[in-house]
Motif scaffolding. Structure first.
Motif, short mmCIF file in Angstrom:
data_model
loop_
_atom_site.label_atom_id
_atom_site.label_comp_id
_atom_site.label_asym_id
_atom_site.label_seq_id
_atom_site.Cartn_x
_atom_site.Cartn_y
_atom_site.Cartn_z
N GLN A 67 51.18 -29.73 -1.62
CA GLN A 67 51.94 -30.22 -2.77
C GLN A 67 51.70 -29.38 -4.02
OE1 GLN A 67 50.12 -32.37 -0.73
NE2 GLN A 67 52.03 -32.80 0.36
N GLY A 68 50.95 -28.31 -3.90
CA GLY A 68 50.72 -27.42 -5.03
C GLY A 68 49.56 -27.86 -5.92
N ALA A 69 48.81 -28.91 -5.51
CA ALA A 69 47.64 -29.32 -6.30
C ALA A 69 46.49 -28.34 -6.04
CB ALA A 69 47.21 -30.73 -5.92
N LEU A 70 45.63 -28.20 -7.05
CA LEU A 70 44.46 -27.33 -6.88
C LEU A 70 43.37 -28.11 -6.17
CD1 LEU A 70 43.58 -24.44 -7.98
CD2 LEU A 70 42.18 -25.75 -9.57
N LEU A 71 42.72 -27.49 -5.18
CA LEU A 71 41.64 -28.15 -4.45
C LEU A 71 40.29 -27.62 -4.95
CD1 LEU A 71 43.20 -27.98 -0.86
CD2 LEU A 71 43.20 -29.92 -2.47
N LEU A 72 39.46 -28.56 -5.37
CA LEU A 72 38.14 -28.22 -5.94
C LEU A 72 37.03 -28.87 -5.13
CD1 LEU A 72 37.94 -28.83 -9.80
CD2 LEU A 72 38.11 -26.69 -8.57
N HIS A 73 35.94 -28.14 -4.93
CA HIS A 73 34.72 -28.75 -4.36
C HIS A 73 33.71 -28.90 -5.48
CE1 HIS A 73 35.00 -27.64 0.20
NE2 HIS A 73 35.84 -28.58 -0.17
N ASP A 74 33.20 -30.11 -5.67
CA ASP A 74 32.16 -30.25 -6.70
C ASP A 74 30.80 -29.91 -6.09
OD1 ASP A 74 31.28 -32.43 -5.30
OD2 ASP A 74 31.70 -33.91 -6.86
N GLU A 75 29.74 -30.07 -6.86
CA GLU A 75 28.42 -29.61 -6.42
C GLU A 75 27.90 -30.30 -5.18
OE1 GLU A 75 26.26 -32.43 -9.76
OE2 GLU A 75 25.94 -30.28 -9.80
N VAL A 76 28.41 -31.55 -4.91
CA VAL A 76 27.94 -32.20 -3.68
C VAL A 76 28.95 -32.05 -2.55
CG1 VAL A 76 26.41 -33.84 -4.84
CG2 VAL A 76 28.80 -34.49 -4.46
N GLY A 77 29.95 -31.21 -2.75
CA GLY A 77 30.89 -30.92 -1.67
C GLY A 77 32.07 -31.87 -1.56
N THR A 78 32.23 -32.77 -2.53
CA THR A 78 33.41 -33.65 -2.51
C THR A 78 34.63 -32.83 -2.92
OG1 THR A 78 31.97 -35.44 -3.23
CG2 THR A 78 34.36 -35.83 -3.39
N THR A 79 35.76 -33.05 -2.21
CA THR A 79 36.98 -32.31 -2.53
C THR A 79 37.85 -33.14 -3.46
OG1 THR A 79 36.91 -31.32 -0.35
CG2 THR A 79 38.99 -31.13 -1.53
N TYR A 80 38.33 -32.51 -4.51
CA TYR A 80 39.24 -33.17 -5.46
C TYR A 80 40.57 -32.43 -5.49
CZ TYR A 80 35.16 -35.56 -7.35
OH TYR A 80 34.05 -36.34 -7.49
N GLU A 81 41.64 -33.20 -5.68
CA GLU A 81 42.96 -32.59 -5.91
C GLU A 81 43.24 -32.65 -7.39
OE1 GLU A 81 46.42 -33.71 -3.84
OE2 GLU A 81 45.45 -33.71 -1.89
N VAL A 82 43.44 -31.53 -8.00
CA VAL A 82 43.69 -31.47 -9.44
C VAL A 82 45.18 -31.23 -9.67
CG1 VAL A 82 43.11 -30.25 -11.57
CG2 VAL A 82 41.38 -30.54 -9.80
N LEU A 83 45.79 -32.08 -10.53
CA LEU A 83 47.24 -31.99 -10.69
C LEU A 83 47.67 -31.23 -11.94
CD1 LEU A 83 48.21 -35.58 -9.54
CD2 LEU A 83 48.40 -33.45 -8.26
N GLY A 84 46.78 -31.16 -12.95
CA GLY A 84 47.22 -30.52 -14.19
C GLY A 84 46.18 -29.58 -14.76
N GLY A 85 46.64 -28.43 -15.30
CA GLY A 85 45.77 -27.47 -15.98
C GLY A 85 45.76 -27.80 -17.46
N PRO A 86 45.28 -26.92 -18.32
CA PRO A 86 44.75 -25.61 -17.97
C PRO A 86 43.31 -25.67 -17.47
CG PRO A 86 44.71 -25.93 -20.35
CD PRO A 86 45.34 -27.15 -19.77
N LEU A 87 42.95 -24.63 -16.72
CA LEU A 87 41.58 -24.55 -16.19
C LEU A 87 40.74 -23.67 -17.08
CD1 LEU A 87 42.23 -23.78 -12.42
CD2 LEU A 87 41.76 -26.01 -13.46
N GLU A 88 39.48 -24.07 -17.25
CA GLU A 88 38.56 -23.20 -17.97
C GLU A 88 37.70 -22.48 -16.94
OE1 GLU A 88 34.73 -23.74 -20.89
OE2 GLU A 88 36.01 -25.47 -20.53
N MET A 89 37.70 -21.16 -17.01
CA MET A 89 36.90 -20.37 -16.06
C MET A 89 35.44 -20.38 -16.50
SD MET A 89 38.96 -19.35 -13.90
CE MET A 89 40.70 -19.25 -13.74
N LEU A 90 34.52 -20.68 -15.58
CA LEU A 90 33.12 -20.82 -15.98
C LEU A 90 32.25 -19.62 -15.62
CD1 LEU A 90 32.56 -24.57 -15.14
CD2 LEU A 90 33.09 -23.53 -17.34
N GLU A 91 32.81 -18.66 -14.88
CA GLU A 91 32.03 -17.46 -14.58
C GLU A 91 32.97 -16.28 -14.52
OE1 GLU A 91 31.95 -18.18 -9.75
OE2 GLU A 91 30.26 -18.82 -10.96
N ALA A 92 32.43 -15.07 -14.74
CA ALA A 92 33.28 -13.88 -14.80
C ALA A 92 33.90 -13.59 -13.44
CB ALA A 92 32.44 -12.69 -15.24
N SER A 93 35.11 -13.00 -13.46
CA SER A 93 35.78 -12.62 -12.23
C SER A 93 35.10 -11.39 -11.64
CB SER A 93 37.24 -12.29 -12.54
OG SER A 93 37.81 -11.63 -11.46
#
Ligand code: BTN
Length: 273
Positions: A245-271
């Motif tokens: 569905q185009g949602a962003l999939l995130l794993h948090d520190e304990v491995g739970t998966t979240y579907e994120v529907l809206g940005g903007p995203l803040e990048m926390l480490e350099a590419s």
């Protein structure tokens, strides 16, 4: 100078058939919505040389100074694609833009969920933004006054920074242009034609049901995949993909998966790109 003739001379494909070019306007997305309400057919493409009230996501202003960039809006009938695929369109159009920039200007870009095309060192600066908006009803449906029907038409807006030499102080660290990245100017008509060809190709893929493949291609060009990010709700996690569905999939520190529907995203480490 961006003209219909110069774009059509560069073989834009089927989306080059119904082109309108304006020297100046407020927002091409607003213009296309208005034209749609007055019965304009799907496939209409409106391009402005200068926008004075260009809009981005979340009500942000989008700059299109005269004579240098591309501000383009396309009218699409939702009957042409399935409603369930509408949420992935911003990703698919970003993919098409990235492909057109690579084939036409030799520029490699990164895609940032949900609607950005990034370029430059570490793919950190925005070169293009996509704004997909829905129209609530068609004028020929004879809806009762005050009754809002289902969204049946979409306006796809693309803002691409082409020959802009510099940006205002508040944007200079986060925005870039093709000129800044390649060191030379680019013919906007050639770029518009390439964009329209790629957008048409990728919309055909959506209609053909190839969304999973398109999302895989999007992920290959993603500059967010694998990165630690913070969402607007404060959720911190590593990006592991995008859903059907185009949602962003995130794993948090304990491995739970979240579907994120809206940005903007803040990048926390350099590419690492
Ligand atoms: C974003 O990055 O938030 C989306 C930017 C979209 C800008 C384009 S320019 C053409 C069209 N007309 C608008 O007013 N906005 C889009």
């Amino acid at each position: 100078m961006l003209t219909k003739e110069s774009i059509q001379a560069n073989e834009p494909g089927p989306l080059g058939k119904n082109l309108k070019i304006l020297q100046q306007t407020g927002s091409t997305n607003d213009d296309v919505k208005e034209l749609a309400r007055r019965g304009a057919p799907a496939g209409l493409v409106l391009i402005a040389d200068h926008q004075s009230a260009g809009r981005g996501r979340l009500g942000r202003h989008w700059q299109t100074p005269p004579g240098v960039n591309i501000a383009l809006s396309l009218l699409l009938d939702l009957e042409e694609i399935e409603l369930k695929d509408a949420p992935v369109l911003a990703l698919v159009i970003g993919l098409a833009v990235s492909e057109a920039l690579e084939s036409t200007a030799g520029l490699e870009t990164g895609l940032k969920w949900p609607n950005d095309v990034l370029a430059g060192e570490g793919r950190q600066r925005k070169i293009c933004g996509v704004l997909v908006e829905a129209l609530q009803h068609r004028p020929d449906r004879n809806l009762q006054p005050g009754v809002i029907g289902p969204a049946t038409r979409l306006v796809i807006g693309v803002g691409l920074n082409v020959n802009q030499e510099r940006f205002d102080a508040e944007l200079e660290d986060i925005a870039t242009s093709l000129l800044i990245e390649t060191g030379h100017r680019h013919a906007r008509s050639t770029l518009v034609a390439a964009l329209l060809r790629r957008i048409h190709r990728r919309l055909l893929d959506v209609k053909a049901g190839a969304v999973a493949e398109l999302l895989a291609e999007w992920s290959n060009r993603s500059s967010t995949l694998g990165r630690m990010v913070r969402t607007p709700d404060g959720l911190i996690g590593r990006v592991v993909g995008v859903s059907r569905q185009g949602a962003l999939l995130l794993h948090d520190e304990v491995g739970t998966t979240y579907e994120v529907l809206g940005g903007p995203l803040e990048m926390l480490e350099a590419s690492t790109l």
